[in-house]
Enzyme design. Sequence first.
Site, PDB file in Angstrom:
ATOM      1  CB  CYS A  46      39.743  37.880  32.446  1.00  0.00           C
ATOM      2  SG  CYS A  46      40.737  37.635  33.901  1.00  0.00           S
ATOM      3  CG  ASP A  47      37.064  40.733  31.504  1.00  0.00           C
ATOM      4  OD1 ASP A  47      36.766  39.545  31.282  1.00  0.00           O
ATOM      5  OD2 ASP A  47      36.833  41.296  32.583  1.00  0.00           O
ATOM      6  CB  CYS A  52      41.199  40.411  35.033  1.00  0.00           C
ATOM      7  SG  CYS A  52      42.130  39.043  34.338  1.00  0.00           S
TER       8      CYS A  52
END
Length: 325
Positions: free
Chosen positions: A141-142, A138
């Site tokens: 997200c990261d 992701c």
Amino acid sequence: MTASNYENVVIVGSGPAGYTAALYSARANLEPLVVEGWAWGGLLQQTTDVENFPGFPSGIMGPELMTQMREQAGRFGAKLELDEVTGLELSRDGGLHKVDIGGEVVQTRTVILAMGAQHKKLGVPGEEALSGRGVSYCATCDAAFFRDKPTIIVGGGDSAMEEAIFLAKFASRVAIVHRRDEFRASQIMLDRARETPNIEFLTPYVVSEFRSGDDGALAVAELKNTVDGSQRSLEISGAFVAIGHEPQSQLVADQGVELDESGYVAVDGRSTRTAVPGVFAAGDLVDHTYRQAITAAGSGCQAALDAEWYLRDTPAPDVDAVAVQ
Ligand code: NAP
């Protein structure tokens, strides 16, 4: 199946969609039963900082966010059960549905399906061990953890392009590694990626292995050319695998619930109603477009409201007729 219980709402799954559905239906005094699975909390349990969930200006750890959602649902009377649903027998005519929870069968007027989706894995050596230590599924997200670092994206679809474009705002370099010279991604997404100066394309390659450095974090991706078999090593800090998702819809595959060609549960318009009366679906099990914790939570809320309205508008079954079978 034999039956021994009678619920208003059974929620299958315990990610943001499941717990939000639980919170709303508990606050509506429906005393929902949440079958959480053995590992409650869904995909967010596998993440670290969550910086894009509104209400947490300093960010929150994924597992902590799920703990709080779980506690909030429990506070209003949601019955949380750490167990797996092993079978479903859905009534097609508005009657009671049967939910087999590890051998115990519960009857229920409504079911909210919130089993989520899993990221597809490459299945190569090092992938699992380095997941969370450089290998991620992701970028939304990261990506921020890879500021000024060399990275790769694996995949050739729209997700891969979208993740690459987002990641390129942070990383020093993003190589899109794809197994063919042609791309499944839409032309517009492909063009945007091609126009991004720090994105390059490496085709036709697959990752054959991820290796760690002395610090135990991801350091090298070994690539193999799918045409001539030649190998090359890439020094990287981050690898984002974007080869699609697998909705966890196996439980309802033969139960009258409509699935699309990829296995996502189909719902009626903007509602969460499935093709089976009294059965609702929410979160990543339905959504292959947005796939965010906040959108899953929002659709869990919708599912609880849809279930509440269904219960309000549908006559309750005759309790005597629902005796233990
Ligand atoms: P996808 O379209 O199924 O693409 C998956 C990609 O991963 C394909 O290029 C595939 O290669 C590759 N792949 C699959 N298994 C692999 C493996 N084991 N090893 C190496 N490569 C592998 O999935 P997606 O990109 O997640 O998109 C899913 C849907 O969401 C699509 O309909 C897409 O249009 C939509 N979407 C839209 C947007 C947007 O419009 N903004 C953004 C994201 C997603 P092959 O091509 O060789 O099969």
